[in-house]
Design an enzyme around this catalytic site. Structure first.
Site, PDB file in Angstrom:
ATOM      1  N   THR D  17      -2.991 -12.675  -5.679  1.00 43.57           N
ATOM      2  CA  THR D  17      -4.032 -12.382  -6.669  1.00 43.57           C
ATOM      3  C   THR D  17      -4.693 -11.022  -6.438  1.00 43.57           C
ATOM      4  O   THR D  17      -5.507 -10.587  -7.239  1.00 43.57           O
ATOM      5  CB  THR D  17      -5.118 -13.488  -6.668  1.00 43.57           C
ATOM      6  OG1 THR D  17      -5.636 -13.599  -5.351  1.00 43.57           O
ATOM      7  CG2 THR D  17      -4.533 -14.826  -7.091  1.00 43.57           C
ATOM      8  N   LYS D  43      -7.501 -20.171  -4.561  1.00 44.95           N
ATOM      9  CA  LYS D  43      -7.053 -19.927  -5.936  1.00 44.95           C
ATOM     10  C   LYS D  43      -5.917 -20.870  -6.342  1.00 44.95           C
ATOM     11  O   LYS D  43      -5.260 -20.667  -7.357  1.00 44.95           O
ATOM     12  CB  LYS D  43      -6.575 -18.465  -6.076  1.00 44.95           C
ATOM     13  CG  LYS D  43      -7.632 -17.414  -5.737  1.00 44.95           C
ATOM     14  CD  LYS D  43      -8.440 -16.993  -6.953  1.00 44.95           C
ATOM     15  CE  LYS D  43      -9.590 -16.066  -6.589  1.00 44.95           C
ATOM     16  NZ  LYS D  43      -9.182 -14.676  -6.355  1.00 44.95           N
ATOM     17  N   ILE D  96       4.154  -6.196   4.431  1.00 49.67           N
ATOM     18  CA  ILE D  96       3.896  -4.879   3.845  1.00 49.67           C
ATOM     19  C   ILE D  96       2.663  -4.238   4.493  1.00 49.67           C
ATOM     20  O   ILE D  96       2.609  -3.034   4.692  1.00 49.67           O
ATOM     21  CB  ILE D  96       3.642  -5.016   2.325  1.00 49.67           C
ATOM     22  CG1 ILE D  96       4.793  -5.779   1.653  1.00 49.67           C
ATOM     23  CG2 ILE D  96       3.424  -3.646   1.697  1.00 49.67           C
ATOM     24  CD1 ILE D  96       6.148  -5.155   1.815  1.00 49.67           C
ATOM     25  N   GLU D  98      -0.310  -2.515   6.344  1.00 49.91           N
ATOM     26  CA  GLU D  98      -0.327  -1.527   7.419  1.00 49.91           C
ATOM     27  C   GLU D  98      -1.619  -1.636   8.210  1.00 49.91           C
ATOM     28  O   GLU D  98      -2.511  -2.398   7.847  1.00 49.91           O
ATOM     29  CB  GLU D  98      -0.124  -0.108   6.879  1.00 49.91           C
ATOM     30  CG  GLU D  98      -1.140   0.339   5.874  1.00 49.91           C
ATOM     31  CD  GLU D  98      -0.880   1.769   5.366  1.00 49.91           C
ATOM     32  OE1 GLU D  98      -0.197   2.552   6.048  1.00 49.91           O
ATOM     33  OE2 GLU D  98      -1.391   2.083   4.285  1.00 49.91           O
ATOM     34  N   TYR D 159      13.422   6.401   0.011  1.00 47.27           N
ATOM     35  CA  TYR D 159      13.609   6.464  -1.442  1.00 47.27           C
ATOM     36  C   TYR D 159      14.353   7.756  -1.787  1.00 47.27           C
ATOM     37  O   TYR D 159      15.273   7.761  -2.585  1.00 47.27           O
ATOM     38  CB  TYR D 159      12.277   6.427  -2.190  1.00 47.27           C
ATOM     39  CG  TYR D 159      11.311   5.356  -1.739  1.00 47.27           C
ATOM     40  CD1 TYR D 159      11.751   4.211  -1.078  1.00 47.27           C
ATOM     41  CD2 TYR D 159       9.946   5.480  -1.992  1.00 47.27           C
ATOM     42  CE1 TYR D 159      10.852   3.240  -0.666  1.00 47.27           C
ATOM     43  CE2 TYR D 159       9.042   4.507  -1.592  1.00 47.27           C
ATOM     44  CZ  TYR D 159       9.490   3.395  -0.916  1.00 47.27           C
ATOM     45  OH  TYR D 159       8.600   2.443  -0.504  1.00 47.27           O
ATOM     46  N   GLU D 209      12.973   8.365  13.142  1.00 47.82           N
ATOM     47  CA  GLU D 209      11.954   9.396  13.293  1.00 47.82           C
ATOM     48  C   GLU D 209      11.505   9.431  14.748  1.00 47.82           C
ATOM     49  O   GLU D 209      11.921   8.590  15.555  1.00 47.82           O
ATOM     50  CB  GLU D 209      10.772   9.129  12.336  1.00 47.82           C
ATOM     51  CG  GLU D 209      10.031   7.831  12.587  1.00 47.82           C
ATOM     52  CD  GLU D 209       9.023   7.492  11.485  1.00 47.82           C
ATOM     53  OE1 GLU D 209       9.274   7.796  10.322  1.00 47.82           O
ATOM     54  OE2 GLU D 209       7.990   6.894  11.815  1.00 47.82           O
ATOM     55  N   HIS D 247       2.707   7.815  10.705  1.00 48.28           N
ATOM     56  CA  HIS D 247       2.999   6.461  11.156  1.00 48.28           C
ATOM     57  C   HIS D 247       2.396   6.233  12.536  1.00 48.28           C
ATOM     58  O   HIS D 247       2.433   7.122  13.386  1.00 48.28           O
ATOM     59  CB  HIS D 247       4.518   6.229  11.273  1.00 48.28           C
ATOM     60  CG  HIS D 247       5.169   5.957   9.965  1.00 48.28           C
ATOM     61  ND1 HIS D 247       6.517   6.194   9.767  1.00 48.28           N
ATOM     62  CD2 HIS D 247       4.685   5.467   8.796  1.00 48.28           C
ATOM     63  CE1 HIS D 247       6.820   5.850   8.522  1.00 48.28           C
ATOM     64  NE2 HIS D 247       5.734   5.416   7.921  1.00 48.28           N
TER      65      HIS D 247
END
Lengths: 366, 287, 366, 287
Positions: D17, D43, D96, D98, D159, D209, D247
């Site tokens: 939500t 909810k 997801i 962070e 991406y 990285e 990061h």
């Protein structure tokens, strides 16, 4: 070890769990301080006291004294009532169920919750019970959300249930419980969530961390209590054959063999692994006091050598004086020496388990 | 072949300077097991019957290449001892110690699982592979090499049964005493899975007892995943509910854990269940 | 965030770890209470202060005041010394090393110990360091035994080291440390085990649990500090191209591409994933104050849409007034709209990363 | 085929939500993912764009048969959210969120491992299998079906690279964004092992990285266990030591975690390492 209700509640209170106000009484004279109307509850370790008349209600001191007297004179399922707990009667709106329990299958602590409290959890349909394996890192917030949803509570009472469950879990771990059960967990008309009845079982193996429980009495017979102090696994049963064997599995199997052959064990006594004849002597002394018709000694020697056991038996016969016939089956390490020792005190031993078991059964019925 | 204990097994004994540790370290070595070291804090640098003693498992593992440990330390130190063994990367951890608080056992079993170590026990007699060696306290004399895998919750009863098997010419790949406690590192299902995978094992004997639902879970697993014949004995048919029968785990509580339930489940999964432990050899022979 | 030595020691003391008695002074006048002989230690967050002359010794108050004055006027590796810690000089018998550190590879907390303390742990041979992954259930006794053995201590000092390590671990977890290092861990001539120097890094992501650190200053430049407050990933570098991109990986890659093309970034600015043009505007305002020769904007639109960024840039140009040339490379979601917006404020944008990077490098050297 | 996300994947969204949760639940569904439910405490009983909302993951899982979750809850609640998902038996947990404290991440990664769940992230864009669906926040448009497996610590950079692959006619089985934090649930080695096993994946692209030694460990693993060609790009060659480059995990500390070290290790394991991210498609084409 099981704790009496009043002890369980003392413990819960220590961890901040709301309990009814109450007074413990060992005689009808002790009941001052009780809040009326009051519930007078027999303090026994066996289950089903309610159905047995062990819980009664009273509105006045006189009534309470009378009810206490009645209950204190009861024996419930063989257990003499030694004290009663006089507790304020709660204005019950709902009865819920909450417990934490050691779960063997998942090797974790299990939280069990149900909106159907006040009945034995075994009688609640499986799909009406929420079971949650507590993560190894402890109680986590999501468990409170599951409780709220399982119990169908609003925000305020959901928070109370969450806090209570968190405390109950803390207690479970800190006090090394095997079971910590609140049934019923009551929601009162004024919206309080309270542990109306409490059951706690402490993990025996943890008692070295909890010397404070040493004064508590478990639901053991006096002989079982004595055996416990001497570190012997000893259980009193209904039959008349006293079984001594080495190893829990072998002792259980011996019971089964006797049953299959028409006998019935009166004592389960597991010597365990020992290399000390004195432990065997003590075991026989216990057995003597348990008064079976016959003692069936079944030894498969390994860690516990057969001759060690035979020496202990000999010593018992000579010093304690065992006035009960002994049937022996001896196999394994040093069984030849053992048989000689036993022969010396007039005990014939067999190597064949079934044959010996039949002999013991015959001796028991004669 | 065998499971858990094989030609690559190198054992250390935690608590080697104690009475039991010393006795069984020697017995294991006499059985042909590679006992490469022992650990007793504060006794590092010495030896027990020629076996070098170290202060920590880390040092013992680094210096001997050990991959297995047999733990004899007292119950109150057992959790730390298992933590130490798992932390040092030992792949098989056999816990002989009894009377370990179950919360301690839960923690070390979780930690072992996380790190990929196998725990046997606690409160168990250990693991013996007659062709390779033994880790634990099983008496050495009763074994014979063969193709039967044995899994048992009970010590002495297992000796009785294994002895009878051997006398009847039926040898074993590996005998695993999984222990009599309610919380154990390796249960029937996990041991059955290992025997099912082991090419040397052709038949499996399992010795169960009252308490818990491990045998029922084993029955489900056998039905789904085990192709080899399984024979079983369940101790405790005549045990009353609510009483611990010697083992911490041997208790019928809240109507669960009866011998009847276990026997029914196993028979339902095609397992031959013996009425008496002494019937096992005949059952296995019949095939 | 890194803590100053004195802060690290305050924290350690709170957890019962023995530290030298000391006094913090921000000016030479503040040094009363120091114990002599004393070590005067510059409080800086950069490493290597010892070699840079940031630790001096004194036997009297006058000497200490003089040394404090000297050190307080120093700048070590670009960091101005703002305070000194005056600590009792320990009678050092041995120097050991002990730390707990977050270990990425094993996904656990690692305990590192070595008998070779007082030098940087990177310079100690690997085989001289004991590394122990702390079990998820926490510090366990065996770790103390490993310490005793690693350090080669007797029973008494072994126990001190064990207790100290247990406290250090408790602190590590309770305060959300990434690193808690004691180097050297000193054994004094009188047999005490003391944390002579202390380094602590707090996990930035945990600061919501530790508001008490909000007043501590990290080793950030003023602009980096401002960026942190605005939740923008911003790092000042040596070059003269200010890079703005979306996503840490893309921003790093942009730096690399500039370097490969002969340029050098002066600012790393990662917008992250955002749908708020105001964040872009703030980022450009920061960039303006960082004074690069050129701003290189490299956007690959996804979650962060290209037009959102362009709008933010437009707003910055129009309200903040960006007096630094902007080179833009725009690709991905809504890049056509973005290019139009930028064109409207006189910024030509490319879709080709390499081409744009070369353009930025040329603009920077011109 | 694909890894992690395939035809059997049924997703719930924890934090559905919220702004992000709602947006991406819709985006996942539009991509063809079976989004069967959402969870927001308090909810329960409602819906978001027709997706039913539950109070607890337990209810959501029991009532929808979900086996996967995508977590968007704020950092301070993330540990509990992952605990809840793992506890409910979800096999794939994509985090997801962070800025999760690393101690929290350590705990939930341990718990997931113990229970056999796979955690992706935290601080990651999720997992996309172009033929089956996406779990996470990757933009939908850039993917193409094909035989390349992509593993990346970085979001936007991925991406950029995936987009370039697709534009060059090189499609993907699965793209896994493992996340930019120092403590993550699935690392390069674990993702490589999955791609190596997946019959549909013929080639693997990894985007690393600076910071940590995950790429060096990946190089060791590739040398020993990976038969498929691997192509890599490592971001951060020009990053200075001691600075976190966006990061939490992208930091060269104590001399460890440099791009040079990673590139050298990977090249030593036979991996083709691109100098620029835009070089990847050409490298893959060359084979």
């Amino acid at each position: 070890m099981k704790l009496f209700e009043y002890r369980a509640k003392q413990l819960m209170e220590k961890y901040g769990i709301p309990i009814p106000r109450g007074v413990l009484a060992k005689s009808p004279a002790d009941i001052s301080g009780a809040e009326y109307p009051v519930a007078v509850k027999a303090q026994v370790l066996v289950g089903g006291r309610g159905k047995a008349g062990g819980i009664k209600f009273a509105s006045t001191t006189d009534e309470a004294r009378a009810r206490s007297k009645e209950i204190l004179s009861m024996t419930i399922k063989g257990e003499k009532v030694k004290s009663v707990l006089l507790e304020e009667r709660l204005d019950v709106k709902r009865e819920l169920y909450l417990s934490f329990v050691m779960d063997r299958s998942s090797r974790s602590i299990l939280m069990m919750a149900s909106a159907d409290g006040g009945v034995e959890i075994e009688n609640v349909p499986h799909e009406r019970i929420s079971m949650v394996q507590v993560p190894p890192f402890g109680y986590s917030q999501f468990m409170g959300r599951i409780l709220k949803s399982t119990f169908g509570l609003g925000d305020d009472q959901g928070k109370q249930a969450d806090a209570l469950a968190r405390s109950l879990y803390s207690m479970f771990v800190a006090e090394d419980c095997e079971l910590a059960e609140i049934n019923p967990l009551v929601v009162t008309s004024s919206g309080k969530v309270i542990a109306a009845d409490s059951k706690i079982t402490i993990n025996d193996d943890s008692l070295f961390r909890h010397p404070e429980f040493s004064e508590d009495i478990d639901d053991l017979t006096p002989l079982e209590q004595r055996a416990k102090e001497e570190d012997i696994a000893f259980v009193q049963l209904d039959g008349n054959i006293g079984v001594i064997a080495n190893g829990a599995g072998l002792t259980m199997a011996t019971l089964d063999i006797l049953t299959l052959n028409g006998g019935k064990a009166g004592v389960f006594l597991d010597l365990g692994g020992t290399d000390d004849p004195r432990k065997v002597t003590k075991a026989l002394a216990l057995m003597k006091d348990a008064r079976p018709a016959v003692i069936f000694l079944n030894i498969f020697g390994g860690i516990t050598k057969c001759d060690t056991v035979a020496s202990g038996v000999k010593d018992a016969v000579e010093t304690v004086g065992i006035d009960i016939p002994i049937v022996a089956r001896i196999r394994g390490v040093n069984d030849d020496i053992a048989r000689e020792i036993l022969k010396g005190i007039g005990i014939e031993s067999s190597t064949d388990l079934i044959e010996a078991a039949r002999k013991a059964v015959r001796a028991a019925v004669s | 072949m065998a499971i858990m204990v094989d030609g690559s097994t190198k054992v250390i004994v935690q608590g080697i300077t104690g009475h039991q540790g010393q006795f069984h370290a020697k017995s294991m070595r006499e059985f042909g097991t590679k006992v490469v070291g022992g650990v007793t804090p504060g006794k590092g640098g010495g030896d027990v019957d020629g076996i070098p003693v170290f202060d920590t498992v880390k040092e013992a593992a680094e210096q001997t290449g050990a991959n297995t440990t047999c733990i004899f330390v007292p119950a109150r130190f057992a959790r730390d001892a298992v933590f130490e063994a798992v932390n040092a990367g030992l792949g098989l951890v056999v816990v002989i110690t009894e009377h370990i608080p179950f919360l301690d056992a839960m923690q070390f079993v979780s930690y072992a699982k996380l790190k990929g170590s196998t725990v046997i026990g606690p409160n168990c007699p250990g693991v013996t592979s007659p062709s390779f060696g033994k880790v634990g306290i099983m008496p050495s004399k009763m074994f014979a090499k063969g193709d039967v895998g044995v899994i048992s919750r009970s010590g002495t009863l297992t000796y009785e049964i294994v002895n009878a098997l051997s006398e009847n010419g039926i040898g074993q790949t590996t005998c695993v005493g999984i222990g009599g406690d309610p919380i154990i590192g390796t249960n029937f299902v996990e041991a059955l899975a290992r025997f099912e995978e082991d090419s040397g094992t052709k038949r499996i004997v399992m010795v169960g007892e009252i308490g818990g639902t491990a045998e029922e879970e084993a029955a489900d697993f056998i039905r789904e995943h085990v192709t080899k014949p399984v024979y079983a004995y369940i101790a405790g048919r005549s045990a009353p509910p609510g009483k611990r029968m010697g083992h911490a785990g041997a208790i019928i509580s809240r109507g669960r854990g009866t011998a009847e339930s276990k026997i029914k489940a196993l028979e339902g999964a095609g397992v031959s269940v013996a009425a008496l432990p002494t019937d096992i050899p005949a059952l296995v022979k019949k095939g």
